[in-house]
Design a protein around this motif. Structure first.
Motif, PDB file in Angstrom:
ATOM      1  N   GLY A  83       0.816  -1.209   0.000  1.00 33.60           N
ATOM      2  CA  GLY A  83       0.000   0.000   0.000  1.00 33.60           C
ATOM      3  C   GLY A  83       0.849   1.258   0.000  1.00 33.60           C
ATOM      4  N   SER A  84       0.218   2.402  -0.081  1.00 33.22           N
ATOM      5  CA  SER A  84       0.968   3.662  -0.072  1.00 33.22           C
ATOM      6  C   SER A  84       1.553   3.948   1.301  1.00 33.22           C
ATOM      7  CB  SER A  84       0.075   4.821  -0.510  1.00 33.22           C
ATOM      8  OG  SER A  84      -1.045   4.967   0.349  1.00 33.22           O
ATOM      9  N   SER A  85       0.998   3.300   2.340  1.00 34.78           N
ATOM     10  CA  SER A  85       1.454   3.582   3.707  1.00 34.78           C
ATOM     11  C   SER A  85       2.820   2.991   4.014  1.00 34.78           C
ATOM     12  CB  SER A  85       0.450   3.026   4.717  1.00 34.78           C
ATOM     13  OG  SER A  85       0.505   1.611   4.772  1.00 34.78           O
ATOM     14  N   LEU A  86       3.199   1.894   3.335  1.00 33.66           N
ATOM     15  CA  LEU A  86       4.470   1.205   3.620  1.00 33.66           C
ATOM     16  C   LEU A  86       4.586   0.799   5.086  1.00 33.66           C
ATOM     17  CD1 LEU A  86       7.263   3.277   1.809  1.00 33.66           C
ATOM     18  CD2 LEU A  86       6.701   0.905   1.367  1.00 33.66           C
ATOM     19  N   ILE A  87       3.449   0.531   5.729  1.00 32.41           N
ATOM     20  CA  ILE A  87       3.477   0.508   7.183  1.00 32.41           C
ATOM     21  C   ILE A  87       4.344  -0.607   7.770  1.00 32.41           C
ATOM     22  CG2 ILE A  87       1.378  -0.879   7.533  1.00 32.41           C
ATOM     23  CD1 ILE A  87       2.608   2.234   9.491  1.00 32.41           C
ATOM     24  N   TYR A  88       4.263  -1.821   7.220  1.00 29.18           N
ATOM     25  CA  TYR A  88       5.077  -2.898   7.790  1.00 29.18           C
ATOM     26  C   TYR A  88       6.571  -2.682   7.553  1.00 29.18           C
ATOM     27  CZ  TYR A  88       0.760  -5.436   8.743  1.00 29.18           C
ATOM     28  OH  TYR A  88      -0.479  -5.812   9.226  1.00 29.18           O
ATOM     29  N   PRO A  89       7.002  -2.287   6.359  1.00 36.92           N
ATOM     30  CA  PRO A  89       8.429  -1.994   6.184  1.00 36.92           C
ATOM     31  C   PRO A  89       8.931  -0.865   7.088  1.00 36.92           C
ATOM     32  CG  PRO A  89       7.407  -2.358   4.057  1.00 36.92           C
ATOM     33  CD  PRO A  89       6.289  -2.312   5.058  1.00 36.92           C
ATOM     34  N   ILE A  90       8.127   0.186   7.256  1.00 37.49           N
ATOM     35  CA  ILE A  90       8.540   1.284   8.141  1.00 37.49           C
ATOM     36  C   ILE A  90       8.740   0.771   9.562  1.00 37.49           C
ATOM     37  CG2 ILE A  90       7.711   3.370   9.298  1.00 37.49           C
ATOM     38  CD1 ILE A  90       6.461   4.225   6.629  1.00 37.49           C
ATOM     39  N   LEU A  91       7.770   0.043  10.070  1.00 44.36           N
ATOM     40  CA  LEU A  91       7.836  -0.435  11.456  1.00 44.36           C
ATOM     41  C   LEU A  91       8.925  -1.483  11.643  1.00 44.36           C
ATOM     42  CD1 LEU A  91       4.000  -0.705  12.165  1.00 44.36           C
ATOM     43  CD2 LEU A  91       5.552   1.118  12.895  1.00 44.36           C
ATOM     44  N   GLY A  92       9.059  -2.387  10.673  1.00 46.33           N
ATOM     45  CA  GLY A  92      10.085  -3.419  10.782  1.00 46.33           C
ATOM     46  C   GLY A  92      11.489  -2.857  10.660  1.00 46.33           C
ATOM     47  N   ALA A  93      11.652  -1.857   9.790  1.00 42.08           N
ATOM     48  CA  ALA A  93      12.967  -1.223   9.633  1.00 42.08           C
ATOM     49  C   ALA A  93      13.343  -0.435  10.886  1.00 42.08           C
ATOM     50  CB  ALA A  93      12.958  -0.298   8.413  1.00 42.08           C
ATOM     51  N   GLN A  94      12.365   0.229  11.489  1.00 40.22           N
ATOM     52  CA  GLN A  94      12.645   1.040  12.673  1.00 40.22           C
ATOM     53  C   GLN A  94      12.870   0.185  13.921  1.00 40.22           C
ATOM     54  OE1 GLN A  94      13.547   3.802  13.532  1.00 40.22           O
ATOM     55  NE2 GLN A  94      12.990   4.013  15.685  1.00 40.22           N
ATOM     56  N   GLU A  95      12.005  -0.794  14.131  1.00 45.86           N
ATOM     57  CA  GLU A  95      12.087  -1.584  15.360  1.00 45.86           C
ATOM     58  C   GLU A  95      13.214  -2.619  15.333  1.00 45.86           C
ATOM     59  OE1 GLU A  95       9.244  -1.155  18.287  1.00 45.86           O
ATOM     60  OE2 GLU A  95      10.489   0.371  17.333  1.00 45.86           O
ATOM     61  N   TYR A  96      13.511  -3.180  14.153  1.00 53.85           N
ATOM     62  CA  TYR A  96      14.471  -4.286  14.100  1.00 53.85           C
ATOM     63  C   TYR A  96      15.561  -4.124  13.043  1.00 53.85           C
ATOM     64  CZ  TYR A  96      11.144  -6.553  17.174  1.00 53.85           C
ATOM     65  OH  TYR A  96      10.328  -6.847  18.247  1.00 53.85           O
ATOM     66  N   GLU A  97      15.532  -3.015  12.298  1.00 50.43           N
ATOM     67  CA  GLU A  97      16.544  -2.729  11.265  1.00 50.43           C
ATOM     68  C   GLU A  97      16.536  -3.768  10.146  1.00 50.43           C
ATOM     69  OE1 GLU A  97      20.377  -2.037  13.081  1.00 50.43           O
ATOM     70  OE2 GLU A  97      19.434  -1.128  14.834  1.00 50.43           O
ATOM     71  N   TRP A  98      15.387  -4.406   9.911  1.00 44.49           N
ATOM     72  CA  TRP A  98      15.280  -5.370   8.825  1.00 44.49           C
ATOM     73  C   TRP A  98      15.273  -4.672   7.470  1.00 44.49           C
ATOM     74  CZ3 TRP A  98      10.373  -8.063  11.188  1.00 44.49           C
ATOM     75  CH2 TRP A  98      10.741  -8.800  12.326  1.00 44.49           C
ATOM     76  N   ASP A  99      15.651  -5.409   6.440  1.00 49.35           N
ATOM     77  CA  ASP A  99      15.518  -4.939   5.060  1.00 49.35           C
ATOM     78  C   ASP A  99      14.255  -5.533   4.451  1.00 49.35           C
ATOM     79  OD1 ASP A  99      17.850  -3.534   5.292  1.00 49.35           O
ATOM     80  OD2 ASP A  99      19.038  -4.838   3.999  1.00 49.35           O
ATOM     81  N   PHE A 100      13.575  -4.749   3.626  1.00 52.35           N
ATOM     82  CA  PHE A 100      12.300  -5.166   3.057  1.00 52.35           C
ATOM     83  C   PHE A 100      12.281  -5.041   1.539  1.00 52.35           C
ATOM     84  CE2 PHE A 100      10.974  -4.570   7.371  1.00 52.35           C
ATOM     85  CZ  PHE A 100       9.834  -5.348   7.532  1.00 52.35           C
ATOM     86  N   VAL A 101      11.593  -5.970   0.903  1.00 54.22           N
ATOM     87  CA  VAL A 101      11.082  -5.800  -0.446  1.00 54.22           C
ATOM     88  C   VAL A 101       9.570  -5.687  -0.291  1.00 54.22           C
ATOM     89  CG1 VAL A 101      10.674  -6.861  -2.691  1.00 54.22           C
ATOM     90  CG2 VAL A 101      12.943  -7.003  -1.626  1.00 54.22           C
ATOM     91  N   ALA A 102       9.001  -4.598  -0.813  1.00 56.63           N
ATOM     92  CA  ALA A 102       7.579  -4.327  -0.651  1.00 56.63           C
ATOM     93  C   ALA A 102       6.899  -4.352  -2.012  1.00 56.63           C
ATOM     94  CB  ALA A 102       7.369  -2.968   0.024  1.00 56.63           C
ATOM     95  N   THR A 103       5.857  -5.171  -2.161  1.00 51.06           N
ATOM     96  CA  THR A 103       5.184  -5.317  -3.444  1.00 51.06           C
ATOM     97  C   THR A 103       3.815  -4.650  -3.426  1.00 51.06           C
ATOM     98  OG1 THR A 103       3.946  -7.374  -3.044  1.00 51.06           O
ATOM     99  CG2 THR A 103       6.296  -7.575  -3.584  1.00 51.06           C
ATOM    100  N   GLU A 104       3.345  -4.296  -4.621  1.00 47.64           N
ATOM    101  CA  GLU A 104       2.049  -3.627  -4.740  1.00 47.64           C
ATOM    102  C   GLU A 104       1.538  -3.780  -6.162  1.00 47.64           C
ATOM    103  OE1 GLU A 104      -1.271  -2.153  -4.203  1.00 47.64           O
ATOM    104  OE2 GLU A 104      -0.030  -2.111  -2.388  1.00 47.64           O
ATOM    105  N   ILE A 105       0.193  -3.870  -6.320  1.00 42.95           N
ATOM    106  CA  ILE A 105      -0.396  -3.989  -7.653  1.00 42.95           C
ATOM    107  C   ILE A 105      -0.985  -2.666  -8.148  1.00 42.95           C
ATOM    108  CG2 ILE A 105      -0.931  -6.434  -7.319  1.00 42.95           C
ATOM    109  CD1 ILE A 105      -3.881  -5.621  -6.953  1.00 42.95           C
TER     110      ILE A 105
END
Length: 302
Positions: free
Chosen positions: A118-140
């Motif tokens: 989604g436009s919010s990117l909410i899980y990547p934002i939270l995961g990157a901030q809380e645990y410094e994970w790297d994300f690939v985020a998909t959208e249709i």
């Protein structure tokens, strides 16, 4: 047999929002929130959770105050995520992928795939901030990708943590998105729940009437949402079933595959599919946020 992990009615122990909202702090982080705060009948500050603008400004304030975000805008009428519940998913996922529960998985070596960001990117934002994970985020949805990219570009630290990929074929989930070189520690997914626009509207009307004191008011969705975020043919059961089959095709590139499941009735047929195809491990993590109960379905193929 799946492992069922029951949590109590409170949030995850590492959740920053265990004690509710600090509206004084949040009003400072996002001054626009002030116009939506009022004193309720119990002499406490709150907002009108039936008002989608108030809900948006509240969640923006939380991101500003607690998650290092400087800019956050959504594609018009996009789903506005409730931060405390979304970050709970992230914390439970961290527990799941951590081999040593005393040493929670952190850092760039952890790679997570977010399906339908989604436009919010909410899980990547939270995961990157809380645990410094790297994300690939998909959208249709191309407009959602455009706004998600703006959110990344206006929060410089996100550029190194989140990569966006556009899914050209809306009938596919992982196909066309995964590269041969990809390896992911986990998939995270909040699938479209409803089977149709009509099903969504019935649910929205009931929810709005419960939240609103004016029973004659026109229904609005307090968390909004585009069609692709809210419904798909067959609802969440069909979507997650497709995810199960596609994840099996890419099992050598994936560890934990997880998804939210809104309806408890959906779990049994999904577990049957996983057991029939001999998933190596299945777990169900029950969550409750206020009056809302949901769960995470997680599986591994090897």
């Amino acid at each position: 047999m799946p492992v069922n992990k029951q949590t109590n009615s409170s949030l995850h122990p590492r959740n920053k929002h265990l004690n509710g909202y600090d509206l004084q702090k949040l009003k400072k982080s996002n001054p626009k929130l002030k116009e939506f705060v009022f004193i309720n009948d119990w002499k406490k500050e709150t907002i009108d959770f039936a008002n989608p603008t108030a809900v948006f400004e509240l969640n923006k304030a939380i991101l500003f105050a607690d998650y290092k975000i400087k800019h956050w805008e959504l594609n018009k009428n996009s789903l506005c995520p409730a931060i405390p519940g979304r970050v709970d998913y992230i914390h439970h996922l961290a527990d799941l992928i951590s081999e040593d529960k005393n040493n929670i998985a952190k850092g760039y070596k952890i790679k997570v795939l977010d399906i339908g960001t989604g436009s919010s990117l909410i899980y990547p934002i939270l995961g990157a901030q809380e645990y410094e994970w790297d994300f690939v985020a998909t959208e249709i949805d191309r407009n959602s990708i455009f706004h998600a990219e703006m959110n990344i570009n206006k929060n410089v630290w996100l550029k190194k943590k989140i990569q966006l990929r556009f899914q050209e074929n809306s009938d596919q989930i992982l196909k066309g998105i995964l590269f041969d070189t990809d390896k992911f520690d986990a998939i995270i997914c909040n699938p479209p729940f409803f089977k149709s626009r009509e099903d969504n509207w019935k649910s929205s009307t009931k929810k709005f009437q419960n939240l609103s004191k004016n029973k004659e008011a026109t229904t609005v969705q307090n968390f909004a949402g585009h069609a692709n975020e809210l419904w798909c043919p067959g609802g969440e059961k069909a979507f997650i079933t497709k995810l199960i089959y596609e994840s099996k095709e890419f099992k050598n590139q994936l560890k934990w595959i997880t998804t939210l499941v809104s309806s408890k009735d959906t779990l049994k047929p999904l577990i049957s599919v996983l057991e029939y195809h001999k998933a190596a491990q299945i777990e169900i993590i029950e969550m409750k946020h206020g009056q809302k109960a949901t769960r995470i379905l997680a599986w591994k193929w090897d």
